[in-house]
Every structure is written in structure tokens, then in C-alpha cells.
Design a protein around this motif. Structure first.
Motif, short mmCIF file in Angstrom:
data_model
loop_
_atom_site.label_atom_id
_atom_site.label_comp_id
_atom_site.label_asym_id
_atom_site.label_seq_id
_atom_site.Cartn_x
_atom_site.Cartn_y
_atom_site.Cartn_z
N ALA A 287 67.13 110.51 -22.97
CA ALA A 287 67.19 110.68 -23.98
C ALA A 287 67.03 109.73 -25.15
N PRO A 288 67.69 108.08 -25.01
CA PRO A 288 67.09 107.23 -25.52
C PRO A 288 65.50 107.09 -25.76
N PHE A 289 64.66 107.15 -24.38
CA PHE A 289 63.45 107.49 -24.09
C PHE A 289 62.85 107.81 -25.10
N PHE A 290 62.99 109.51 -26.51
CA PHE A 290 62.58 109.87 -26.69
C PHE A 290 62.93 109.70 -28.15
N ASP A 291 64.28 109.34 -28.25
CA ASP A 291 64.87 108.65 -29.41
C ASP A 291 64.06 107.98 -29.98
N GLN A 292 63.90 106.76 -28.84
CA GLN A 292 63.18 105.64 -29.90
C GLN A 292 61.49 105.89 -29.96
N ALA A 293 60.92 107.70 -29.94
CA ALA A 293 59.34 107.71 -30.39
C ALA A 293 60.18 107.55 -31.63
N GLY A 294 61.04 108.34 -32.57
CA GLY A 294 61.23 108.78 -33.90
C GLY A 294 60.68 109.51 -34.54
N THR A 295 60.04 111.03 -33.60
CA THR A 295 60.41 111.72 -34.15
C THR A 295 62.05 113.01 -34.52
N GLY A 346 51.79 105.98 -23.84
CA GLY A 346 51.40 104.93 -23.81
C GLY A 346 50.58 105.17 -25.54
N VAL A 347 49.89 105.76 -26.26
CA VAL A 347 49.11 105.32 -27.81
C VAL A 347 50.16 105.26 -28.70
N TYR A 348 50.70 107.08 -28.15
CA TYR A 348 51.60 106.94 -29.57
C TYR A 348 52.73 105.65 -29.66
N PHE A 349 53.61 105.08 -28.63
CA PHE A 349 53.97 104.11 -28.79
C PHE A 349 53.73 102.72 -29.27
N PHE A 350 52.11 102.80 -29.11
CA PHE A 350 51.40 101.64 -29.42
C PHE A 350 51.15 101.98 -30.59
N TYR A 361 51.22 112.06 -38.44
CA TYR A 361 50.07 113.54 -38.13
C TYR A 361 50.16 113.81 -36.52
N LEU A 362 50.95 112.95 -35.40
CA LEU A 362 51.54 112.99 -34.49
C LEU A 362 52.77 113.11 -34.28
N GLN A 363 53.54 113.74 -34.92
CA GLN A 363 55.04 113.86 -34.28
C GLN A 363 55.05 114.83 -33.26
N TRP A 364 53.63 115.56 -33.20
CA TRP A 364 54.18 116.44 -31.96
C TRP A 364 53.60 115.87 -30.48
N LEU A 365 53.25 115.26 -30.50
CA LEU A 365 52.92 114.01 -28.83
C LEU A 365 53.91 113.70 -28.68
N PRO A 366 55.16 113.16 -28.94
CA PRO A 366 55.98 112.81 -27.34
C PRO A 366 56.48 113.81 -27.16
N LEU A 372 53.83 117.90 -20.84
CA LEU A 372 52.86 117.83 -19.80
C LEU A 372 53.50 117.39 -19.13
N THR A 373 54.10 116.15 -18.82
CA THR A 373 53.97 114.97 -17.68
C THR A 373 55.03 115.67 -16.69
N VAL A 374 56.30 116.29 -16.65
CA VAL A 374 57.26 117.26 -16.07
C VAL A 374 55.93 118.33 -15.95
N SER A 375 54.95 118.70 -15.96
CA SER A 375 54.94 120.20 -15.78
C SER A 375 54.47 119.46 -14.43
N PHE A 376 53.25 118.75 -14.78
CA PHE A 376 52.53 118.52 -13.76
C PHE A 376 53.33 117.74 -12.82
N PHE A 377 53.85 116.97 -13.03
CA PHE A 377 55.01 115.65 -11.73
C PHE A 377 55.37 117.53 -10.60
N GLY A 378 56.03 118.26 -11.66
CA GLY A 378 56.12 119.47 -10.75
C GLY A 378 56.07 120.04 -9.99
#
Length: 475
Positions: A287-295, A346-350, A361-366, A372-378
Motif C-alpha cells: 500500500a505505501p509502495f503504490f501510494d508513493q507512485a503518486g497515481t 523502476g522507470v516510472y519511479f525514476f 501519460y504513464l499513470q497506468w504504468l505502476p 504483471l509482476t505478481v502474475s509472473f511471480f505466481g
């Protein structure tokens, strides 16, 4: 000692009895509660970071050092639990020890709920909750009550219940105070204590202790859909296999044979890559990780729920696909996909750190990147390392190797979870995420050249494969 039983005589395969479902599902209630405790930090840290004293019992925002201790120390204590709990289950029995774990988890959960603004008490009670490491003993219990033809299916239930626990925590946490969220998280342990007292001890454990009559009664309950002759035949097979087992292996034996060393390496490396991928860390701070993304279109808590749904789904799909596509292939697909997904997060955070004009234009990226991360991980990184840890070691060394490998993995989780708040604060989320992505990429290359495939092989065939292992790449 967890011993696997091979069928020396033909035993008819029948549909599982209702009581078998009852035993497995009841035993997994502890796994559900442990899974919820793993996601506990995500919604709770959002509240503890708030200046609103109505939702923050501390009366002030939590510090980075306190975040590190609250998230990291319980993971470290679970390492010690993992090393000793299988031994206690050998002494007191699988059922009795799991009941003890249920009592300790219930009391610890009550302690977490009423810790109030005392951060030290909150850390101590969370340590006690995770110290039991009931997950490892539950896996032994399920393996010893099931049969060869359904052991894989029921073994996968632990991972699914753990992910359901994550989802449970993400769904409940944002909408309740820390006190009531912790009480709800603890509720499955109380249900467990009521119903698990009705299940039998495992037949294998009873036979090891020389209690043949009790073993037969346990089999009658678990195999209520079978005839007395079939139960007698299974008991005969169990007795014959127990006679063939040598002494229990120890840590020194791991290094006496080349195939044992290879089994240790191929068990540890995938688990190291899993925990070095950082996905476990991201779960804890989701939750805090995504909040920091600012979307702005979704809150961190809502994203955590959505991510948990995808995570449960991917684990279920993995259990259905793993025998068709193989452990190695799923693992390589998983590490590659996870590396790419984390890289773009990481590109988005940079771009955010340099106030790039591309951000609108990249609000969808996080969100897309996390899904995709959790899906590939799972589909691979999550379940495959634990499966390899069960398949690769010889039977007499399986418990010893599993304890060593998993406890080492928990140390990695502790280090990453403890350091993440400091590193992200000092250098930014982008460098943390890129480091995780790099770990996955390196892991993909290593496993492509060295990881053998175990799909469709018996345990004896796997040992023969390790003895003859010489090529850099085994398909």
C-alpha cells in the motif's frame, strides 16, 4: 521425521473422502492466518504513517527505523522457528504440535490487537505469531495423511491458502482499525482449534512410534471410502517402506556426496532468486509502495486488494500447469517476466524523481507493472522453489535440507525487508526496484544454463539424474 511412502503393491485409486477434505482444509486455517499476517504490514503501515490520531494509535507517524523493525524482526524470528518446529513435531506429534501453534498464534494475535500505541509490544507479539512457522509442519501433516496419487494436489493447497490469506489481509485491513483488523486476522486460529481437535494424528507418525493399532484407526478415518482389505494393504506398504529407511540424515551428510551437494545448490538458488526478486518485500509494503507512485485513480489499499486477487489466480494456474509445462520452463518464464515488469516500474519511479513531463501519460504504468509482476511471480518464482526443495533431496535428507534452505531464505527476506525502508528513503524506489529486476535477470541466466528439469521423474530418477549431472544445460 517426514517419510515418504511408496506403493510396493497395487492400491486402488479412489476419490478422496469427505473427511480427507475436512482434515486438509481445517489444517490450512493456520496457513490462512499466517498468510494474512504476512500482508498485515501493508494496510497497518498506512495507518501508522498517518498524522490522524483517530486511526494511528501511536499518536505520531511511525519512523523508518520502527518500520524496519516491525516488518523485519518477525521474519527473522520465523527463521529460528523454521529450524526447530519440525523437531518438536517429531517429539510431540504433528497434530499436537499444530494445536500448540494454534494456541500460541491465537494468544499472540490477541496481544497484537491490544498492543495499542506500544510499538515494542506490537513487534514482540508479531514475533511470537510468526515464530511457530506452522506452515512447515502443516505441509508435513498433509503429506503424511494423503496418498501418492493426490499428494501433489493437496500439497499445492498450502500455497493457495497462503495467498488467500494475503488477499484476506488486504481486503479486511483498510476498512478496520488496527485492533479489529488484528482480531479478525486471528479468528481462523480459533476455528482451527475447535475443529482440528477432531482430526487424527498422521498414520506414518503413529507407525514410527510403534502405535500400529492407532495407525490403523487413523487410516480407517482418512480412507473411509476404502475397504478393510485396502487399508490393510496400505498399512503393509507403510511398514515395509519404514523398514527400508536408514538413519535420519544430518547436515554433515549433505556434503558427503556430489548429488547431495547438487541437490542443495539447486534447492537453494531458486529460493534465493525468489526472495532476491524483492516481490516479498513489495508485498509487505504494497500500500505505501503504490501510494508513493503518486497515481490518483486508486488508493494503495485498493491496489493491494487487486494485486492479491491476481496473485491467488496465478498460483492456482501454476498448480494446474506445472505438470504440463515443467518446473524449469515455468521458472524461466516467471523470472524473465518479473524482471521486465520490475524494470518498467523502476522507470516510472525514476521519471517521477526527475519530475518528467511524461508522467501524466504513464499513470497506468505502476498498476500494470505490479499486476504483471505478481502474475509472473505466481506462475513460477513463487511455487517452484518450494517444490524443488521437496523433490531434489534424497528422502533421508529432505527435512534437514528443507530446514537449512528455507531458514537461509528467511535470512535473505529479513535483510531485504529491514533495509528497504532505509535504502528507498536514501536513494529512491527506482534503485531498489531496478536492483530487484537485476537479480531476476541474473537468476534467469543462471537457471537457464544449470537448472535441471524434474517433471515426470520419480524420486529415484531424480537422484540418478543428479549423480550423472555433467552438462551445463539439462532440458
Amino acid at each position: 521425521m517426514h517419510l515418504e511412502i511408496k506403493e510396493n503393491h497395487k492400491v486402488a485409486k479412489k476419490r478422496d473422502s469427505f473427511f480427507m477434505y475436512f482434515c486438509v482444509l481445517t489444517g490450512n486455517l493456520l496457513t490462512l492466518s499466517l498468510g494474512a499476517s504476512m500482508s498485515w504490514t501493508s494496510p497497518v503501515l498506512t495507518k501508522l504513517s498517518s498524522n490522524n490520531t483517530e486511526i494511528n494509535p501511536l499518536g505520531r507517524p511511525i519512523t523508518a527505523a520502527e518500520v524496519s523493525m516491525l516488518a523485519g524482526i518477525p521474519t527473522f524470528t520465523s527463521t529460528f522457528g523454521l529450524l526447530i518446529t519440525p523437531k518438536f513435531s517429531d517429539i510431540f506429534g504433528r497434530k499436537n504440535f499444530l494445536l500448540f501453534c494454534g494456541v500460541l498464534m491465537f494468544l499472540s494475535g490477541i496481544g497484537i490487537s491490544f498492543s495499542g500505541g506500544n510499538i515494542a509490544l506490537m513487534i514482540i507479539t508479531r514475533c511470537l505469531f510468526s515464530f511457530t512457522e506452522a506452515y512447515s509442519v502443516t505441509s508435513i501433516y498433509i503429506a503424511e495423511i494423503t496418498e501418492d496419487h493426490n499428494r501433489g494436489k493437496w500439497g499445492c493447497s498450502l500455497g493457495i491458502f497462503q495467498q488467500m490469506g494475503h488477499l484476506f489481509g488486504y481486503v479486511i485491513g483498510p476498512f478496520f482499525s488496527i485492533k479489529y483488523f488484528s482480531l479478525i486476522m486471528t479468528a481462523p486460529t480459533l476455528i482451527f482449534l475447535v475443529f482440528f481437535s477432531m482430526v487424527p494424528e498422521t498414520p506414518i507418525y503413529l507407525l514410527i512410534k510403534g502405535k500400529e493399532n492407532e495407525c490403523k484407526n487413523s487410516l480407517r478415518k482418512l480412507r473411509s471410502n476404502k475397504s478393510e482389505e485396502e487399508i490393510e494393504l496400505e498399512l503393509k506398504n507403510m511398514k515395509e517402506n519404514l523398514k527400508k529407511k536408514g538413519r535420519k540424515g544430518n547436515i554433515v551428510d549433505l556434503f558427503k556426496k556430489r548429488e547431495n551437494v547438487l541437490a542443495l545448490v539447486f534447492s537453494f538458488l531458486p529460493l534465493l532468486i525468489k526472495f532476491s526478486s524483492g516481490v516479498t518485500v513489495i508485498y509487505a509494503f504494497l500500500a505505501p509502495f503504490f501510494d508513493q507512485a503518486g497515481t490518483s485513480f486508486l488508493t494503495g489499499d485498493m491496489v493491494a486488494i487487486l494485486i492479491a486477487v491476481f496473485k491467488v489466480t496465478s498460483y492456482v494456474l501454476s498448480s494446474l500447469a506445472i505438470e504440463k509445462f515443467g518446473r524449469r520452463n515455468l521458472f524461466l518464464i516467471s523470472t524473465t517476466g518479473t524482471a521486465l515488469s520490475l524494470f518498467f516500474i523502476g522507470v516510472y519511479f525514476f521519471l517521477q524523481s526527475i519530475n518528467s513531463s511524461l508522467l501524466p501519460y504513464l499513470q497506468w504504468l505502476p498498476l500494470t507493472g505490479l499486476i504483471l509482476t505478481v502474475s509472473f511471480f505466481g506462475i513460477g518464482l513463487g511455487p517452484v522453489p518450494h517444490l524443488l526443495t521437496a523433490e531434489l533431496p534424497p528422502v533421508e535428507l529432505r527435512a534437514t535440507m528443507a530446514a537449512l534452505v528455507l531458514s537461509s531464505g528467511y535470512v535473505v527476506v529479513f535483510v531485504f525487508t529491514s533495509l528497504y525502508p532505509f535504502v528507498s528513503e536514501m536513494y529512491g524506489n527506482e534503485w531498489c526496484v531496478w536492483w530487484f529486476s537485476l537479480n531476476c535477470a541474473v537468476g534467469t541466466i543462471l537457471m537457464y544454463f544449470f537448472l535441471p528439469e524434474t517433471k515426470g521423474k520419480s524420486l529415484d530418477e531424480i537422484q540418478d539424474m543428479l549423480k550423472n549431472y555433467s552438462e551445463l544445460k539439462i532440458r
